[in-house]
Design an enzyme around this catalytic site. Structure first.
Site, PDB file in Angstrom:
ATOM      1  N   THR A  43       0.859  -1.275   0.117  1.00 21.40           N
ATOM      2  CA  THR A  43       0.011  -0.138  -0.173  1.00 21.40           C
ATOM      3  C   THR A  43       0.694   1.412   0.011  1.00 21.40           C
ATOM      4  OG1 THR A  43      -1.703  -0.842   1.170  1.00 21.40           O
ATOM      5  CG2 THR A  43      -1.780   1.156   1.362  1.00 21.40           C
ATOM      6  N   GLY A 117      -0.811 -15.348  -1.913  1.00 22.61           N
ATOM      7  CA  GLY A 117      -0.278 -16.532  -1.204  1.00 22.61           C
ATOM      8  C   GLY A 117      -1.595 -17.104  -0.341  1.00 22.61           C
ATOM      9  N   ILE A 186      -5.725  10.757   6.165  1.00 19.29           N
ATOM     10  CA  ILE A 186      -5.844  10.502   4.561  1.00 19.29           C
ATOM     11  C   ILE A 186      -6.958  11.820   4.262  1.00 19.29           C
ATOM     12  CG2 ILE A 186      -7.223   9.234   2.741  1.00 19.29           C
ATOM     13  CD1 ILE A 186      -6.342   6.780   4.036  1.00 19.29           C
ATOM     14  N   HIS A 447      22.131  27.720  15.181  1.00 20.40           N
ATOM     15  CA  HIS A 447      21.213  28.867  14.948  1.00 20.40           C
ATOM     16  C   HIS A 447      21.443  29.610  13.597  1.00 20.40           C
ATOM     17  CE1 HIS A 447      19.324  32.480  15.836  1.00 20.40           C
ATOM     18  NE2 HIS A 447      20.390  33.227  15.384  1.00 20.40           N
TER      19      HIS A 447
HETATM   20  P1  FAD Z   1       0.751  -3.168   2.994  1.00 24.07           P
HETATM   21  O1  FAD Z   1       1.575  -2.174   2.570  1.00 24.07           O
HETATM   22  O2  FAD Z   1      -0.853  -3.049   3.092  1.00 24.07           O
HETATM   23  O3  FAD Z   1       1.090  -4.389   2.124  1.00 24.07           O
HETATM   24  C1  FAD Z   1       0.639  -5.632   2.133  1.00 24.07           C
HETATM   25  C2  FAD Z   1       0.918  -6.289   0.524  1.00 24.07           C
HETATM   26  O4  FAD Z   1       0.362  -7.749   0.733  1.00 24.07           O
HETATM   27  C3  FAD Z   1      -0.009  -5.458  -0.450  1.00 24.07           C
HETATM   28  O5  FAD Z   1       0.837  -5.327  -1.508  1.00 24.07           O
HETATM   29  C4  FAD Z   1      -0.869  -6.638  -0.733  1.00 24.07           C
HETATM   30  O6  FAD Z   1      -1.428  -6.735  -1.990  1.00 24.07           O
HETATM   31  C5  FAD Z   1      -0.289  -7.948  -0.469  1.00 24.07           C
HETATM   32  N1  FAD Z   1      -1.208  -8.980  -0.106  1.00 24.07           N
HETATM   33  C6  FAD Z   1      -2.157  -9.165   0.759  1.00 24.07           C
HETATM   34  N2  FAD Z   1      -2.855 -10.229   0.664  1.00 24.07           N
HETATM   35  C7  FAD Z   1      -1.893 -11.183  -0.115  1.00 24.07           C
HETATM   36  C8  FAD Z   1      -2.052 -12.434  -0.252  1.00 24.07           C
HETATM   37  N3  FAD Z   1      -2.925 -13.281   0.229  1.00 24.07           N
HETATM   38  N4  FAD Z   1      -1.054 -12.976  -1.141  1.00 24.07           N
HETATM   39  C9  FAD Z   1      -0.059 -12.244  -1.821  1.00 24.07           C
HETATM   40  N5  FAD Z   1      -0.020 -10.716  -1.437  1.00 24.07           N
HETATM   41  C10 FAD Z   1      -0.903 -10.174  -0.842  1.00 24.07           C
HETATM   42  N6  FAD Z   1       1.967   5.301   6.440  1.00 24.07           N
HETATM   43  C11 FAD Z   1       3.000   6.205   6.879  1.00 24.07           C
HETATM   44  O7  FAD Z   1       3.970   5.805   7.867  1.00 24.07           O
HETATM   45  N7  FAD Z   1       3.387   7.385   6.375  1.00 24.07           N
HETATM   46  C12 FAD Z   1       2.434   7.831   5.482  1.00 24.07           C
HETATM   47  O8  FAD Z   1       2.910   8.997   4.877  1.00 24.07           O
HETATM   48  C13 FAD Z   1       1.265   7.035   5.107  1.00 24.07           C
HETATM   49  N8  FAD Z   1       0.403   7.412   3.941  1.00 24.07           N
HETATM   50  C14 FAD Z   1      -0.455   6.914   3.480  1.00 24.07           C
HETATM   51  C15 FAD Z   1      -1.250   7.271   2.723  1.00 24.07           C
HETATM   52  C16 FAD Z   1      -2.216   6.729   2.136  1.00 24.07           C
HETATM   53  C17 FAD Z   1      -3.370   7.213   1.058  1.00 24.07           C
HETATM   54  C18 FAD Z   1      -2.597   5.242   2.660  1.00 24.07           C
HETATM   55  C19 FAD Z   1      -3.749   4.469   2.252  1.00 24.07           C
HETATM   56  C20 FAD Z   1      -1.681   4.678   3.469  1.00 24.07           C
HETATM   57  C21 FAD Z   1      -0.666   5.680   4.261  1.00 24.07           C
HETATM   58  N9  FAD Z   1       0.018   5.056   5.073  1.00 24.07           N
HETATM   59  C22 FAD Z   1       1.235   5.790   5.788  1.00 24.07           C
HETATM   60  C23 FAD Z   1       0.060   3.709   5.866  1.00 24.07           C
HETATM   61  C24 FAD Z   1       0.910   2.739   5.241  1.00 24.07           C
HETATM   62  O9  FAD Z   1       0.650   2.816   3.671  1.00 24.07           O
HETATM   63  C25 FAD Z   1       0.589   1.503   5.730  1.00 24.07           C
HETATM   64  O10 FAD Z   1       0.852   1.364   7.133  1.00 24.07           O
HETATM   65  C26 FAD Z   1       1.715   0.427   5.518  1.00 24.07           C
HETATM   66  O11 FAD Z   1       1.867   0.284   4.105  1.00 24.07           O
HETATM   67  C27 FAD Z   1       1.637  -1.000   5.969  1.00 24.07           C
HETATM   68  O12 FAD Z   1       2.586  -1.945   5.469  1.00 24.07           O
HETATM   69  P2  FAD Z   1       2.246  -3.451   5.763  1.00 24.07           P
HETATM   70  O13 FAD Z   1       3.524  -4.115   5.071  1.00 24.07           O
HETATM   71  O14 FAD Z   1       1.782  -4.018   6.828  1.00 24.07           O
HETATM   72  O15 FAD Z   1       0.933  -3.717   4.545  1.00 24.07           O
HETATM   73  P1  NAI Z   2      -7.937   7.832  10.434  1.00 24.47           P
HETATM   74  O1  NAI Z   2      -8.189   6.700  11.335  1.00 24.47           O
HETATM   75  O2  NAI Z   2      -6.823   8.585  10.461  1.00 24.47           O
HETATM   76  O3  NAI Z   2      -9.146   8.936  10.494  1.00 24.47           O
HETATM   77  C1  NAI Z   2     -10.489   8.400  10.219  1.00 24.47           C
HETATM   78  C2  NAI Z   2     -11.427   9.548  10.666  1.00 24.47           C
HETATM   79  O4  NAI Z   2     -12.867   9.204  10.292  1.00 24.47           O
HETATM   80  C3  NAI Z   2     -11.387   9.617  12.112  1.00 24.47           C
HETATM   81  O5  NAI Z   2     -11.177  10.801  12.638  1.00 24.47           O
HETATM   82  C4  NAI Z   2     -12.945   9.121  12.575  1.00 24.47           C
HETATM   83  O6  NAI Z   2     -13.293   9.849  13.732  1.00 24.47           O
HETATM   84  C5  NAI Z   2     -13.666   9.466  11.370  1.00 24.47           C
HETATM   85  N1  NAI Z   2     -14.855   8.757  11.095  1.00 24.47           N
HETATM   86  C6  NAI Z   2     -15.105   7.302  11.236  1.00 24.47           C
HETATM   87  N2  NAI Z   2     -16.179   6.876  10.827  1.00 24.47           N
HETATM   88  C7  NAI Z   2     -16.751   8.144  10.472  1.00 24.47           C
HETATM   89  C8  NAI Z   2     -17.875   8.494   9.658  1.00 24.47           C
HETATM   90  N3  NAI Z   2     -18.975   7.444   9.582  1.00 24.47           N
HETATM   91  N4  NAI Z   2     -18.576   9.514   9.343  1.00 24.47           N
HETATM   92  C9  NAI Z   2     -17.378  10.561   9.475  1.00 24.47           C
HETATM   93  N5  NAI Z   2     -16.318  10.292  10.126  1.00 24.47           N
HETATM   94  C10 NAI Z   2     -15.941   9.170  10.478  1.00 24.47           C
HETATM   95  O7  NAI Z   2      -8.109   6.828   9.039  1.00 24.47           O
HETATM   96  P2  NAI Z   2      -7.757   7.320   7.574  1.00 24.47           P
HETATM   97  O8  NAI Z   2      -7.648   8.751   7.461  1.00 24.47           O
HETATM   98  O9  NAI Z   2      -8.856   6.735   6.719  1.00 24.47           O
HETATM   99  O10 NAI Z   2      -6.321   6.615   7.242  1.00 24.47           O
HETATM  100  C11 NAI Z   2      -6.253   5.137   7.713  1.00 24.47           C
HETATM  101  C12 NAI Z   2      -4.914   4.989   8.196  1.00 24.47           C
HETATM  102  O11 NAI Z   2      -3.966   5.104   7.188  1.00 24.47           O
HETATM  103  C13 NAI Z   2      -4.589   6.316   9.419  1.00 24.47           C
HETATM  104  O12 NAI Z   2      -4.793   5.800  10.461  1.00 24.47           O
HETATM  105  C14 NAI Z   2      -2.829   6.073   9.283  1.00 24.47           C
HETATM  106  O13 NAI Z   2      -2.783   4.927   9.979  1.00 24.47           O
HETATM  107  C15 NAI Z   2      -2.526   5.709   7.798  1.00 24.47           C
HETATM  108  N6  NAI Z   2      -1.978   7.018   7.281  1.00 24.47           N
HETATM  109  C16 NAI Z   2      -1.077   7.602   7.718  1.00 24.47           C
HETATM  110  C17 NAI Z   2      -0.620   8.791   7.142  1.00 24.47           C
HETATM  111  C18 NAI Z   2       0.564   9.184   7.429  1.00 24.47           C
HETATM  112  O14 NAI Z   2       1.265   8.793   8.173  1.00 24.47           O
HETATM  113  N7  NAI Z   2       0.975  10.601   6.979  1.00 24.47           N
HETATM  114  C19 NAI Z   2      -1.290   9.206   5.881  1.00 24.47           C
HETATM  115  C20 NAI Z   2      -2.434   8.486   5.409  1.00 24.47           C
HETATM  116  C21 NAI Z   2      -2.956   7.616   5.965  1.00 24.47           C
END
Ligand code: FAD
Ligand code: NAI
Length: 468
Positions: A43, A117, A186, A447
Site C-alpha cells: 500500500t 499466497g 487521509i 542557530h
Molecule cells: P501493506 O503495505 O498493505 O502491504 C501488504 C501487501 O500484501 C500488499 O501489496 C497486498 O497486495 C499484499 N497481499 C495481501 N494479501 C496477499 C496474499 N494473500 N498474497 C499475496 N500478497 C498479498 N504510513 C506512513 O507511515 N506514512 C505515510 O505517509 C502514510 N501515508 C499513507 C497514505 C495513504 C493514502 C494510505 C492508504 C496509507 C498511508 N500510510 C502511511 C499507511 C501505510 O501505507 C501502511 O501502514 C503500510 O503500507 C503497512 O504496511 P504493511 O507491510 O503492513 O502492508
Molecule cells: P483515520 O483513522 O486517520 O481517520 C478516520 C477519521 O474518520 C477519524 O477521525 C474518525 O473519527 C472518522 N470517522 C470514522 N467513521 C466516520 C463516519 N462514519 N463519518 C465521519 N467520520 C468518521 O483513517 P484514514 O484517514 O482513513 O487513514 C487510515 C490510516 O492510514 C491512518 O490511520 C494512518 O494509520 C494511515 N495513514 C497515515 C498517513 C501518514 O502517516 N501521514 C497518511 C495517510 C494514512
C-alpha cells in the site's frame, strides 16, 4: 511445482514484508516474498505514503507559485495546472521506488514470487497467479498482508465520483466541491492536495475534532490553520446517505448526537474513515490462525500467531497503521529467527501528517497522561518566536514537550509547524535514550534553525524559555 527449503516465506511485499525479507536474507536465511499486486512496496509505495507525498509536494509548489511568492518580491503570472503531468510525475516516482525494491531483492537474494499466497500449513505456502500454482515449502511463514479501505455502510465506492484514497490519488479532474468523510490522516492530506489545486473542500467528521487521536491542543490549532487555508469542517456530524444518481452528488448529514438532517451537494466524495486488516484468501481459518474481535491477526509480544511457525506484522496486527511501525516489526521478526532479542518501544512510534504546516507527535498526549493519572510538566514554544521560522515566513504552530513532573523524563512531544516531521525525530531519539527535558534543553542546537524551537520548548518544560 514445489520449490523448497526456505527458512522464511513472507506473504505481502509492503514495508513490513519487504523489510522482513531483506533483513532475514541479510542475516543468512533463505527467503521468498509472495505478493499478488504485481509491484512490490505494498500500500505504502503503490497507493499510500509515496504517491500521496508526491502529490502533496506538487500541489504545494502549485499553490506557492500561484499565491505564495508575491511577498518575497517575486512576480509570476500565467500559472496553469497540468493535472495529467502532475499525476504522471507521481506515477513515475512510484514506479522508480517499487522497481527499487525489486533491485534490493535481487541484491540480497530474496526470491520474489508474484501471486496470491495461500497458507496451506505452517510449512507450505501456495502462490497462485494466472491459473498456475507454485508450492513453497518453508520453516516459517510471515503474514504481512496489510490493510484495505474501511467501507462506509450504504455507500458504494466507484473510484470515480465516490472514491477511497486510491481514487483520490488519480482523479481525472479537479473537483468543484470535494466532500471528505473523516478528518483523519487521509482526509486531511488528500483534502489539502485537492484544495490547493482549486477544489472547494468540506470535511465531515463524526467526532468533535480533527485528527481525534492527537493531542487536543494540536488538533484545535490544526483545525484553525486548515480553516484559514479555506477548508470547511462539519464536526460532530455523520453522513447518513449518499445519492449519486443525479448529475451532482447529494450527501445527507446530521449531527452525530441526533438532530435535523441537511443535504450537501458536491461532485466528488472521498471516504476516509480508516482502514481494516486484510486477511482475505490467506486460508487462516483452515490453518488455525486466530483473529481478534477487530479482524486483526492475533499475535503475542514476539509476533507469533496462534500457530507455531506462523508470524504476523504490520497493518494486519494490532497497533498504528504506519509504514515505519510495520518496518520495525519486520526487522524484529527476522532478527528473532536467528536468535536475536530485538525490542520495539510502542510509546516511541512517531506519527506525521504531511500537510502545511506538518503535524507530528510521539509518545503520550496530555489527555493520555491525565487519564493515566501521571503528573507531568508541559513546555510550549511558538514558531512565531523562532528566528528561522520568522525568516522564512512559516510562523504558524508550536512545539509542546511533556515530561514527568517528578523525574523530568520526556514522555511525549507534539509539534505543529514547519518541518514538524523532521523535528520530531530528535525527540524520538531523546526518548529512546530516556532523556529528560533538561537534557534536550542543555544540548547546543545550531542557530538559526527550527530545531531551536524544540530546545526552547524543553527549556520551557524544566525552566523558562529565553526568547519568549
Ligand atoms: P501493506 O503495505 O498493505 O502491504 C501488504 C501487501 O500484501 C500488499 O501489496 C497486498 O497486495 C499484499 N497481499 C495481501 N494479501 C496477499 C496474499 N494473500 N498474497 C499475496 N500478497 C498479498 N504510513 C506512513 O507511515 N506514512 C505515510 O505517509 C502514510 N501515508 C499513507 C497514505 C495513504 C493514502 C494510505 C492508504 C496509507 C498511508 N500510510 C502511511 C499507511 C501505510 O501505507 C501502511 O501502514 C503500510 O503500507 C503497512 O504496511 P504493511 O507491510 O503492513 O502492508
Ligand atoms: P483515520 O483513522 O486517520 O481517520 C478516520 C477519521 O474518520 C477519524 O477521525 C474518525 O473519527 C472518522 N470517522 C470514522 N467513521 C466516520 C463516519 N462514519 N463519518 C465521519 N467520520 C468518521 O483513517 P484514514 O484517514 O482513513 O487513514 C487510515 C490510516 O492510514 C491512518 O490511520 C494512518 O494509520 C494511515 N495513514 C497515515 C498517513 C501518514 O502517516 N501521514 C497518511 C495517510 C494514512
Amino acid at each position: 511445482m514445489s520449490e523448497g527449503g526456505y527458512d522464511l516465506v513472507v506473504v505481502g511485499g509492503g514495508p513490513g514484508g519487504y523489510v522482513a525479507a531483506i533483513k532475514a536474507a541479510q542475516l543468512g536465511l533463505k527467503v521468498a516474498c509472495v505478493d499478488k499486486r504485481g509491484a512490490l512496496g505494498g500500500t505504502c509505495l503503490n497507493i499510500g505514503c509515496i504517491p500521496s507525498k508526491a502529490l502533496l509536494h506538487s500541489s504545494h509548489l502549485f499553490e506557492e507559485v500561484g499565491h505564495g511568492l508575491g511577498k518575497h518580491g517575486i512576480k509570476v503570472s500565467g500559472v496553469e495546472l497540468d493535472l495529467g503531468a502532475m499525476l504522471a510525475n507521481k506515477s513515475q516516482v512510484v514506479k522508480g521506488l517499487t522497481q527499487g525494491i525489486e533491485y534490493l531483492f535481487k541484491k540480497n537474494k530474496v526470491d520474489y514470487v508474484v501471486g496470491a499466497g495461500l497458507i496451506e500449513n505452517p510449512g507450505k505456502v501456495v502462490a497462485q497467479a494466472n491459473g498456475a500454482a507454485r508450492e513453497l515449502t518453508t520453516r516459517n511463514v510471515l503474514i504481512a498482508t496489510g490493510s484495505d479501505v474501511m467501507p462506509l455502510p450504504g455507500v458504494s465506492i466507484d473510484e470515480d465520483r465516490i472514491v477511497s484514497s486510491t481514487g483520490a490519488l488519480d482523479l481525472k479532474r479537479v473537483p468543484k466541491h470535494l466532500l471528505v468523510v473523516g478528518a483523519g490522516y487521509i482526509g486531511l492530506e488528500m483534502g489539502t492536495v485537492w484544495r490547493r489545486l482549486g477544489a472547494k473542500v468540506t470535511v465531515v467528521e463524526f467526532l468533535d475534532r480533527v485528527t481525534p487521536g492527537m493531542d487536543g491542543e494540536v488538533s484545535k490549532e490544526f483545525e484553525r490553520i486548515l480553516k484559514k487555508q479555506g477548508m470547511a469542517f462539519k464536526l460532530g456530524t455523520k453522513v447518513t446517505g449518499v445519492d449519486s444518481s443525479g448529475e451532482s452528488i447529494k450527501v445527507t448529514v446530521e449531527p452525530a448526537k441526533g438532530g435535523a438532517a441537511e443535504t450537501i451537494e458536491c461532485d466528488t466524495v472521498l471516504v476516509s474513515i480508516g482502514r481494516q486488516p486484510y486477511t482475505e484468501g490467506l486460508g487462516l481459518e483452515k490453518v488455525g490462525v486466530r483473529l481478534d474481535n477487530r479482524g486483526r491477526v492475533e499475535t503475542d509480544d514476539r509476533f507469533g500467531t496462534s500457530v507455531a511457525g506462523i508470524w504476523a506484522i504490520g497493518d494486519v496486527i494490532v497497533g498504528p497503521m504506519l509504514a515505519h511501525k510495520a518496518e520495525e516489526e519486520g526487522s524484529c521478526v527476522a532478527e528473532q529467527l536467528v536468535g536475536q532479542k530485538p525490542h520495539i518501544d510502542y510509546d516511541i512510534i512517531p506519527g506525521v501528517v504531511y500537510t502545511t504546516p506538518e503535524v507530528a507527535s510521539v509518545g503520550k498526549t496530555e489527555e493520555q497522561l491525565k487519564e493515566a493519572g501521571i503528573t507531568y510538566k508541559a513546555g510550549k514554544f511558538p514558531f512565531m518566536a523562532n528566528s528561522r521560522a520568522r525568516s522564512v515566513g512559516l510562523t504558524d504552530g508550536f512545539v509542546k514537550l511533556l515530561a514527568d513532573a517528578a523525574t523530568d523524563r520526556v514522555l511525549g512531544a507534539h509539534i505543529i509547524g514547519p518541518e514538524a516531521g523532521i523535528l520530531i525525530a530528535e525527540v524520538a531519539v531523546a526518548m529512546e535514550f530516556g532523556a529528560s527535558s533538561e537534557d534536550i534543553a542543555r544540548t547546543c542546537h545550531p542557530h538559526p534553525t527550527l530545531e531551536e524551537a524544540v530546545k526552547e520548548a524543553a527549556l520551557a518544560t524544566f525552566a523558562k524559555p529565553i526568547h519568549m
